[in-house]
Design an enzyme around this catalytic site. Sequence first.
Site, PDB file in Angstrom:
ATOM      1  N   GLY A  81      -2.298  11.582  26.263  1.00  0.00           N
ATOM      2  CA  GLY A  81      -1.125  10.847  26.756  1.00  0.00           C
ATOM      3  C   GLY A  81      -0.546   9.701  26.297  1.00  0.00           C
ATOM      4  O   GLY A  81      -1.011   8.793  25.339  1.00  0.00           O
TER       5      GLY A  81
ATOM      6  N   ARG B  84      -3.680  17.360  23.704  1.00  0.00           N
ATOM      7  CA  ARG B  84      -5.013  17.169  24.700  1.00  0.00           C
ATOM      8  C   ARG B  84      -6.262  18.172  23.735  1.00  0.00           C
ATOM      9  O   ARG B  84      -7.290  17.936  23.855  1.00  0.00           O
ATOM     10  CB  ARG B  84      -5.147  17.172  25.730  1.00  0.00           C
TER      11      ARG B  84
ATOM     12  N   ASP C 189     -11.448   8.990  22.758  1.00  0.00           N
ATOM     13  CA  ASP C 189     -12.277   9.873  21.949  1.00  0.00           C
ATOM     14  C   ASP C 189     -11.689  10.264  21.969  1.00  0.00           C
ATOM     15  O   ASP C 189     -12.373  11.548  20.474  1.00  0.00           O
ATOM     16  CB  ASP C 189     -11.461  11.298  23.614  1.00  0.00           C
TER      17      ASP C 189
ATOM     18  N   LYS D 292      -5.080   3.860  21.071  1.00  0.00           N
ATOM     19  CA  LYS D 292      -3.343   4.235  21.887  1.00  0.00           C
ATOM     20  C   LYS D 292      -4.553   3.794  23.134  1.00  0.00           C
ATOM     21  O   LYS D 292      -5.228   4.929  23.548  1.00  0.00           O
ATOM     22  CB  LYS D 292      -2.977   4.871  21.206  1.00  0.00           C
ATOM     23  N   THR D 293      -3.344   3.565  24.027  1.00  0.00           N
ATOM     24  CA  THR D 293      -3.757   3.633  25.755  1.00  0.00           C
ATOM     25  C   THR D 293      -3.313   2.972  26.786  1.00  0.00           C
ATOM     26  O   THR D 293      -3.565   1.691  26.783  1.00  0.00           O
ATOM     27  CB  THR D 293      -5.548   4.259  26.424  1.00  0.00           C
TER      28      THR D 293
ATOM     29  N   ASP E 113      -4.131   2.842  29.609  1.00  0.00           N
ATOM     30  CA  ASP E 113      -5.064   2.201  30.080  1.00  0.00           C
ATOM     31  C   ASP E 113      -5.409   1.051  30.312  1.00  0.00           C
ATOM     32  O   ASP E 113      -6.839   0.322  30.480  1.00  0.00           O
ATOM     33  CB  ASP E 113      -6.112   3.555  30.597  1.00  0.00           C
TER      34      ASP E 113
ATOM     35  N   ARG F 103      -6.753   5.365  34.918  1.00  0.00           N
ATOM     36  CA  ARG F 103      -8.518   6.032  34.929  1.00  0.00           C
ATOM     37  C   ARG F 103      -9.299   5.159  35.815  1.00  0.00           C
ATOM     38  O   ARG F 103      -8.605   4.376  36.504  1.00  0.00           O
ATOM     39  CB  ARG F 103      -8.437   6.286  33.318  1.00  0.00           C
TER      40      ARG F 103
ATOM     41  N   GLU G 233       5.891   6.777  34.903  1.00  0.00           N
ATOM     42  CA  GLU G 233       6.995   5.810  35.024  1.00  0.00           C
ATOM     43  C   GLU G 233       6.740   4.879  34.043  1.00  0.00           C
ATOM     44  O   GLU G 233       7.863   4.363  33.215  1.00  0.00           O
ATOM     45  CB  GLU G 233       7.454   4.811  36.159  1.00  0.00           C
TER      46      GLU G 233
END
Lengths: 547, 547
Positions: free
Chosen positions: A79, A143, A174, A200-201, A203, A250, A421
């Site tokens: 993502g 992905r 992951d 990176k994330t 979340d 998540r 967004e």
Amino acid sequence: MSIEKSSLQAARSAYQPKLPKALQGPVKASEGAPTQSVGNQSEINGLFPNTYGMPMVEFVPASTENVVDFNIGVILSGGQAPGGHNVISGLFDGLKAINPGGKLYGFLMGPGGLVDHKYIELTSSIIDEYRNTGGFDIIGSGRTKLEETDQFESGIKILRELGIKALVIIGGDDSNTNACVLAEYYAAKNYGVQVIGCPKTIDGDLKNEQIETSFGFDTATKTYAELIGNIERDCNSARKYWQFSKRMGRSASHVARECALLTQPVVCLISEEVEASGQSLDQVVSYIADIVAKRAAAGKNFGTVLIPEGIIEFIPSIKRLIAELNDVLATEEAKTVAREDQIEYVKAHLSAENLAQFNSLPIDVACQLALDRDPHGNVQVSLIETEKLLSRMVAAKLAEWKKDGRYTGKFAAQHHFFGYEGRCATPSNFDADYCYSLGYNATKLIAAGKTGYMSIIKNTTAPANEWIAGGVPITMMMNLEKRSGKMKPVIRKALVETDGKPFKFFAANREKWAVEDCYVYPGPIQYWGPSEVCDLPTRTLQLEQSK
Amino acid sequence: MSIEKSSLQAARSAYQPKLPKALQGPVKASEGAPTQSVGNQSEINGLFPNTYGMPMVEFVPASTENVVDFNIGVILSGGQAPGGHNVISGLFDGLKAINPGGKLYGFLMGPGGLVDHKYIELTSSIIDEYRNTGGFDIIGSGRTKLEETDQFESGIKILRELGIKALVIIGGDDSNTNACVLAEYYAAKNYGVQVIGCPKTIDGDLKNEQIETSFGFDTATKTYAELIGNIERDCNSARKYWQFSKRMGRSASHVARECALLTQPVVCLISEEVEASGQSLDQVVSYIADIVAKRAAAGKNFGTVLIPEGIIEFIPSIKRLIAELNDVLATEEAKTVAREDQIEYVKAHLSAENLAQFNSLPIDVACQLALDRDPHGNVQVSLIETEKLLSRMVAAKLAEWKKDGRYTGKFAAQHHFFGYEGRCATPSNFDADYCYSLGYNATKLIAAGKTGYMSIIKNTTAPANEWIAGGVPITMMMNLEKRSGKMKPVIRKALVETDGKPFKFFAANREKWAVEDCYVYPGPIQYWGPSEVCDLPTRTLQLEQSK
């Protein structure tokens, strides 16, 4: 290649991201003691004989640095997160600093681009179009999971063809696990290609003792907080709505908690706490309804409720219902049922306990559960409108309480979901600097001959000049966890720690926030204003690094 | 009174909004010729004998200005719009400039505060807490309509008690119509209280020859455009979703069109055009599906679709269905039907034509239509998730085309609604200046003894220094329209003009935007950066005022 630019993009492209002092000139690697994985040491060691136990690395200034002749490949995985383009521009500038003739290749649409040999050379004219911008559109993301020997072998062909010495994989937990598997494979085969990861994330769940924060979390949470603040202000002006908003993130509740710290809402649920205290759906609903009733008694029939995306997975009765729905909907017979008959079909096939839970749900949520399935026939948990589910059940609870005279207010709700967004917002100064530094630093890890490392930048609440740059062996963050029924080596995901400083600060203040009106309105991310407006890291980082 | 402030709020509170040159010192009123209403002149004249035909007013610099001794009352009416607090701080500063001892009173929670005598004095310490902030929370807003003599008489009591010479009503078209009715009533009764309006609404539909733009439209559309841009970038990075987003904006499509001009999406529907060309729901769906198919043929299974909130009211078959549903659901019998039986009940009572339309709708939209009703038993049009309705129907259309081989792509959609996120955003520099000027200017209209006027600021694409300040008689903007079966004097609402420059620009470019990827990413509103980033008015204004 030229993009029509907004005035902000045009002006922002001139921003020169800051680098840690250590990366501003020649460096040498200072190495620590051998490392161990966070769990299952002997198993992880056995699985990663060539990349296990390596030392932590920190870069310190040196008087000279050798020019090394190499090309780099880069992949965006999973993502989107704000700052990905700056990791790549940092890589580009770092490469050119060490090896002016070196080339940077970008594999297209994620790891699949490596396997399928789809790539472009990232020239300075391309890079310059993307500096300090959001999105992953420079090379796209995907992905595809790098897990199979065939993929690795296909990859090495193109890497050799392009003279690529090192592959940088920008991804979440992951993707970085897979980066390490690939590093181990290429090391075991003596293929001479290094693999470096970047954390990176949005979340925020890729963090630990070594990784202070994943990139994109800062910008995404600030973007969501802007919107939540605007809605709080609306709520406080109209004084007639309860605003329920769900946030992407998540399983973990890092995003919700950071947003709560920034905006001080009336209610914020934290999934990890719900699970730790074993709350049922009814208890969660009662918790919210109780605050609604308290405020109503004070004449305030309005408020804001923040809901983490993952909460649904932490409530046992809903988890059971979803599991049975997946079974019921997966049969060949179920696939032949006409859309309009599907709800009746589902009701006829659920066990009594799950049927009762299903019937207790608001009709539109029940529709979603029964009708919206992924290509494997499973319920799409991420599509369940938990914000509506909870507000409808709160309304039902309040209606009961009204009969008992326990509640006498009015309850009207609005619903929001913030996710897409924030994933491609223009990176904040923090993320612009942090990502550029991560990318630049990755070239130093490559030049130092490292593989199976993640690029890390520490001391991130200090000014960028004082940041510490280095690398962590990916194996150090691993343990074994069950995935699809098998034990697998994975980077341990960080959930919200209910004994951590950020959560404790939240928990110590939420009762006040629930009753008094303590909203804070962060406003939109600023790039050119006073430093205290433009350059602050997340509240989470500030609290974690406070003495 | 003290609010915990974000760093942006704290820094932003020091901003000194700009005023037109004419308002920077003493002024005198320069008056034009008598005016006429835009329609039904004799009827409007008959209804407003004391406030009809007054001249346009423009303020020009003068050498001196008399100190006039007066107090002012202010009301926020209707939905929030960014900048309301700056109108009030402009009023406060304007009042103090003319009459340092004068007091500003705020009536609480909208026009109801006047009727019920609920108010506070707005002191400098209160005003200073709210300068340049979003929201209407300084005194709250409300939707009570000032229409009845009893309300006017109750109002005059408190106005006299507080020594208020003039009441300023900050609102949209209806609120300003009512401001004029009140002005006329007080003039007819010789009560000696003036009434002045200020043009507020994020919807952008309160505009005409005299009012270049309503306040809040600039900030709200820029906030939505930030989010749309972020989603476009996400869409363009992941390359696998169609992003359908609906925007607030009532009947008119000004908000959607301005957002389209700022972000250049693949599709943007304009309700006024759909109506003008008499398109059916199926035609609208086919229009979108056709673009999806074209892009799929080019390998692009992604795109963005902007939908104006009002579109549903412009499609005849849906309008008819809603009308019949309102009848069906309004009966006493319908009210006794259990929630789970409601859809069957509705189906059993609809006419054949409307039943067919109902059955063609996606199940969750049908649920909304059948189940979500306002307190009068009516379908809540604003809650209908048009973005889902359209994307589901596009999916169904594409499935048909797939059978014919006319379409071979993949179609996956995400849905968004942007509304509450923008109403209370921190005002842009434009809205901060414009609103402050509107409020400051209103005090000049009061000092000049005007009533039944709206405060206006013109030439708004020029630097603030060159803006023109004055007043327009509210009656000049009126005509008679049918409301609840009766002809009533109202300010004519502005819909998107399909022969106006902004629409024409959009229409001339949309085919390119549909096929090529022309996204523009505006990013968040900036307050401190380069002028071309921070100070541009809307694209609508720029195009309207372009030569």
